[in-house]
Design a protein around this motif. Structure first.
Motif, PDB file in Angstrom:
ATOM      1  N   GLN A 117       0.866  -1.000  -0.296  1.00 46.56           N
ATOM      2  CA  GLN A 117       0.228   0.061   0.112  1.00 46.56           C
ATOM      3  C   GLN A 117       0.921   1.671  -0.017  1.00 46.56           C
ATOM      4  O   GLN A 117       1.499   1.191   0.276  1.00 46.56           O
ATOM      5  CB  GLN A 117      -0.847   0.021   1.070  1.00 46.56           C
ATOM      6  CG  GLN A 117      -2.331   0.821   0.744  1.00 46.56           C
ATOM      7  CD  GLN A 117      -3.550   0.468   1.703  1.00 46.56           C
ATOM      8  OE1 GLN A 117      -2.577   0.394   2.430  1.00 46.56           O
ATOM      9  NE2 GLN A 117      -4.594   0.146   1.924  1.00 46.56           N
ATOM     10  N   HIS A 166       0.842   5.376   0.164  1.00 48.76           N
ATOM     11  CA  HIS A 166       0.359   6.631   0.382  1.00 48.76           C
ATOM     12  C   HIS A 166       0.924   7.500   0.677  1.00 48.76           C
ATOM     13  O   HIS A 166       2.364   7.628   0.774  1.00 48.76           O
ATOM     14  CB  HIS A 166      -0.785   6.372   1.816  1.00 48.76           C
ATOM     15  CG  HIS A 166      -1.472   5.815   2.294  1.00 48.76           C
ATOM     16  ND1 HIS A 166      -2.723   5.597   1.486  1.00 48.76           N
ATOM     17  CD2 HIS A 166      -1.701   4.612   2.740  1.00 48.76           C
ATOM     18  CE1 HIS A 166      -3.208   4.153   1.498  1.00 48.76           C
ATOM     19  NE2 HIS A 166      -2.098   4.051   2.949  1.00 48.76           N
ATOM     20  N   GLY A 174      -4.497   7.303   4.446  1.00 50.19           N
ATOM     21  CA  GLY A 174      -4.394   7.119   2.874  1.00 50.19           C
ATOM     22  C   GLY A 174      -3.849   8.857   3.019  1.00 50.19           C
ATOM     23  O   GLY A 174      -3.615   9.558   1.559  1.00 50.19           O
ATOM     24  N   ASN A 175      -4.561   9.966   3.148  1.00 50.36           N
ATOM     25  CA  ASN A 175      -5.010  11.422   2.972  1.00 50.36           C
ATOM     26  C   ASN A 175      -4.788  12.287   4.272  1.00 50.36           C
ATOM     27  O   ASN A 175      -5.155  11.261   5.899  1.00 50.36           O
ATOM     28  CB  ASN A 175      -6.037  11.531   2.299  1.00 50.36           C
ATOM     29  CG  ASN A 175      -7.288  10.371   2.618  1.00 50.36           C
ATOM     30  OD1 ASN A 175      -8.024  11.727   3.885  1.00 50.36           O
ATOM     31  ND2 ASN A 175      -8.303  10.399   2.064  1.00 50.36           N
TER      32      ASN A 175
END
Length: 227
Positions: free
Chosen positions: A6, A8, A206-207
């Protein structure tokens, strides 16, 4: 080894472009995971970061499959880094970047890095156990925690990085490998720019609720198989 990955990343406001980048290659014999963080104060650094990772993944894919133990692979990667230092310096004479390489084999792991991209292991509790040193003037003795370094603006003065203007000086570390480990490769925007709670939120979502007002923020999460 097929891991769960993953990536990000969220751009900061210092530069018009996001200068963090990642790459990976997962042949049968070994897996290679890489991140790089282009300097925000030197032109062309984002391009240098991408070019370095492209060189590393391409040349790693060409290595012969025979006799690939951790020591041999580490030495081969050091040679690729040295070769990249020679070939990229004319294309990006003013640029600089930090980078981190993690290589996972069937029964061993090692990392190579220069600069302030850092390697960690995420424990079951969610706590991040940072393993590698940040190569900055503040941490010249290598004895400060990441939390201590994060509080000081002088951490931005690096003692090692990938740049045509200085000799390459990678640090190599070998790590014990176990099933179902959760590795984390992070730029300094993540480990130094975010609070522990913000780090957990960024790993999960992710943000961030608001764009970062400082550096780009990036991390590559790698979960190895149970067996």
């Amino acid at each position: 080894m097929r891991a769960t990955l993953q990536w990000h990343t969220q751009a900061g406001t210092i530069t018009a472009d996001n200068r963090d980048t990642c790459a990976h290659i997962e042949p049968a014999h070994a897996s290679l995971y890489l991140i790089a963080d282009g300097s925000s104060s030197h032109p062309g650094s984002g391009e240098l970061a991408k070019a370095l990772l492209a060189n590393l993944t391409h040349d790693f894919s060409l290595l012969p499959a025979a006799e690939r133990n951790p020591e041999q692979l580490a030495e081969a990667l050091l040679q690729i880094i040295a070769s990249s230092h020679q070939t990229l310096r004319d294309e990006h004479p003013q640029a600089a970047c930090s980078y981190l390489v993690l290589c996972l084999l069937a029964d061993a792991a090692f990392s190579i890095h220069e600069g302030d991209c850092c390697l960690g292991l995420i424990e079951q509790s969610g706590t991040i156990n940072w393993l590698s040193n940040a190569h900055c003037a503040l941490n010249w003795q290598g004895n400060l925690t990441h939390a201590e370094i994060a509080q000081e603006p002088s951490r931005h003065s690096l003692t090692r990085c990938f740049s045509p203007r200085r000799a390459s000086d990678p640090e190599i570390n070998h790590w014990p490998l176990e099933p179902n480990q959760h590795w984390l490769l992070a730029t300094d925007g993540f480990w130094a720019g975010l609070s522990p709670q913000e780090q957990q939120n960024f790993l999960r979502n992710g943000n961030l609720p608001a764009p970062p007002t400082d550096d780009d923020i990036s991390c590559l999460s790698i979960i190895t198989p149970p067996t």
